[in-house]
Scaffold this motif. Structure first.
Motif, PDB file in Angstrom:
ATOM      1  N   MET A 179     -20.295   8.253   7.008  1.00  0.00           N
ATOM      2  CA  MET A 179     -21.084   7.333   7.940  1.00  0.00           C
ATOM      3  C   MET A 179     -21.373   7.397   9.498  1.00  0.00           C
ATOM      4  SD  MET A 179     -17.395   4.851  10.060  1.00  0.00           S
ATOM      5  CE  MET A 179     -17.138   3.772  10.444  1.00  0.00           C
ATOM      6  N   THR A 180     -21.786   7.968  10.018  1.00  0.00           N
ATOM      7  CA  THR A 180     -23.328   8.616  10.678  1.00  0.00           C
ATOM      8  C   THR A 180     -24.343   8.095  10.744  1.00  0.00           C
ATOM      9  OG1 THR A 180     -21.751   9.883  12.249  1.00  0.00           O
ATOM     10  CG2 THR A 180     -23.556  10.186  12.629  1.00  0.00           C
ATOM     11  N   ALA A 204     -16.767  10.783   7.863  1.00  0.00           N
ATOM     12  CA  ALA A 204     -16.967  10.411   9.121  1.00  0.00           C
ATOM     13  C   ALA A 204     -18.658  10.864   9.066  1.00  0.00           C
ATOM     14  CB  ALA A 204     -16.424  11.411  10.373  1.00  0.00           C
ATOM     15  N   SER A 212     -18.912   4.566  16.979  1.00  0.00           N
ATOM     16  CA  SER A 212     -18.832   5.455  16.633  1.00  0.00           C
ATOM     17  C   SER A 212     -17.043   6.271  16.920  1.00  0.00           C
ATOM     18  CB  SER A 212     -19.748   6.237  18.444  1.00  0.00           C
ATOM     19  OG  SER A 212     -18.933   5.661  19.224  1.00  0.00           O
ATOM     20  N   CYS A 269     -17.263   8.701  21.223  1.00  0.00           N
ATOM     21  CA  CYS A 269     -16.354   9.495  19.684  1.00  0.00           C
ATOM     22  C   CYS A 269     -15.616  10.659  20.022  1.00  0.00           C
ATOM     23  CB  CYS A 269     -17.984  10.008  19.205  1.00  0.00           C
ATOM     24  SG  CYS A 269     -17.233  10.000  17.476  1.00  0.00           S
ATOM     25  N   ILE A 297     -15.232   6.454  14.390  1.00  0.00           N
ATOM     26  CA  ILE A 297     -15.994   8.017  13.521  1.00  0.00           C
ATOM     27  C   ILE A 297     -15.611   9.136  14.045  1.00  0.00           C
ATOM     28  CG2 ILE A 297     -17.938   9.556  13.791  1.00  0.00           C
ATOM     29  CD1 ILE A 297     -19.932   7.060  13.058  1.00  0.00           C
ATOM     30  N   LEU A 339     -21.414  14.144  16.308  1.00  0.00           N
ATOM     31  CA  LEU A 339     -21.331  12.383  15.764  1.00  0.00           C
ATOM     32  C   LEU A 339     -21.389  11.443  16.670  1.00  0.00           C
ATOM     33  CD1 LEU A 339     -19.366  13.334  12.097  1.00  0.00           C
ATOM     34  CD2 LEU A 339     -21.288  13.498  12.019  1.00  0.00           C
TER      35      LEU A 339
END
Length: 249
Positions: A143-144, A140, A125, A58, A128, A34
C-alpha cells in the motif's frame, strides 16, 4: 489487592510479556518507517506535512491497533477475562481523528483549494499503520509503494493530458470606470481566455470596485505566461490593483 515486587515483575516483565513488547516495538518501527517513506514524497514536493508528520501518524495508528490484539496482556495480564478490546471501534476512532488532522491541512482561498492530496495521503498513512498493527505487513508495504507510485505517476500524467489552465483573479478598479461582465469577457477573449460568469464577485466602496473572478485558458499550449498576462492587464490605466492565483483543487 497487594502484590509484591517479585509478583509485579513477573506480571509485567515475564518472558511472554517481553515477546509481546518486542513485537509491538517492531510494529512501531515498521509504521514509522513506512509512514516516513510515504511522507518523503510530500516533503520532496515542498508540502508542509512531511516525513515527521506521516511517520508519527502511521506509528501512532500501528500502536493503537496493535495493543488491542493483546488485550489479554493488559495490566500485566492479571485479569484477562475482564478486558476485551474492540478493534473495529479503535480503528474507527483512529481514522476519524486523522480525518480531523487532514482537514486542517486543506487550505481554501477564494476558488483555490490546496492540500487535498496531502490530507488524503496522511489519512492513508493511518490506514497503513492499522495494517501494520494487525500484522498485514506485506499489504502495508504494498500500500505504501502503491500510494507513492500513484501520486508520482499520476502527477506526471496530469501534465501530459489536455486540460484548461485556470486562474483566480482579483482586480481593483478606479471608481470612475464602468465595467461590465460583457466588456470583461470580450477583453479576456483577445488573450484566449474564458471568463466563468458564475464566479464573478463584485465589491464596491469609496476607494474603488473590486472584481473577483476565475478564468480558464481555451488552449493550454497557446496560454501566455502569468507574467505576460499581468503585464497586459495592468496596462489599463483604470486598474489600481491586481492579484493572480492558480485556481487549484
Amino acid at each position: 489487592m497487594d502484590l509484591s515486587w517479585q509478583q509485579l515483575t513477573e506480571l509485567y516483565w515475564s518472558g511472554a510479556k517481553c515477546e509481546v513488547n518486542l513485537l509491538l516495538i517492531a510494529n512501531l518501527l515498521g509504521g514509522l518507517l513506512l509512514g516516513s517513506l510515504l511522507g518523503y514524497e510530500r516533503w520532496y514536493n515542498g508540502r508542509a506535512a512531511g516525513m515527521r508528520t506521516y511517520g508519527l501518524v502511521c506509528m501512532a495508528s500501528a500502536a493503537a491497533i496493535s495493543i488491542i490484539g493483546y488485550s489479554g496482556f493488559w495490566y500485566g495480564g492479571h485479569s484477562p477475562d475482564t478486558v476485551h478490546g474492540d478493534m473495529t471501534r479503535v480503528a474507527q476512532g483512529v481514522l476519524t481523528g486523522i480525518g480531523f488532522l487532514g482537514a486542517g491541512m486543506i487550505m481554501k482561498e477564494g476558488l483555490s483549494i490546496s492540500g487535498l492530496t496531502s490530507a488524503a495521503s496522511v489519512w492513508m498513512s493511518s490506514v497503513i499503520g492499522i495494517l501494520v498493527g494487525v500484522g498485514f505487513y506485506g499489504a502495508a508495504i504494498a500500500m505504501t509503494l502503491l500510494c507513492m507510485a500513484f501520486v508520482v505517476v499520476v502527477n506526471r500524467i496530469e501534465h501530459i493530458l489536455p486540460r484548461r489552465v485556470s486562474l483566480f483573479i482579483t482586480i481593483r478598479l478606479d471608481p470612475t470606470h464602468n465595467w461590465s461582465v460583457e466588456k470583461l469577457a470580450a477583453r479576456l477573449e483577445r488573450f484566449g481566455l474564458l471568463l466563468h460568469d458564475e464566479s464573478v464577485s463584485i465589491q464596491a466602496d469609496q476607494v474603488g470596485t473590486r472584481w473577483t473572478f476565475m478564468i480558464s485558458a481555451r488552449n493550454r499550449r497557446t496560454f501566455i505566461s502569468v507574467v505576460d498576462l499581468s503585464r497586459d492587464i495592468m496596462a489599463a490605466d483604470h486598474i489600481q490593483e491586481l492579484d493572480i492565483q492558480p485556481a487549484r483543487n
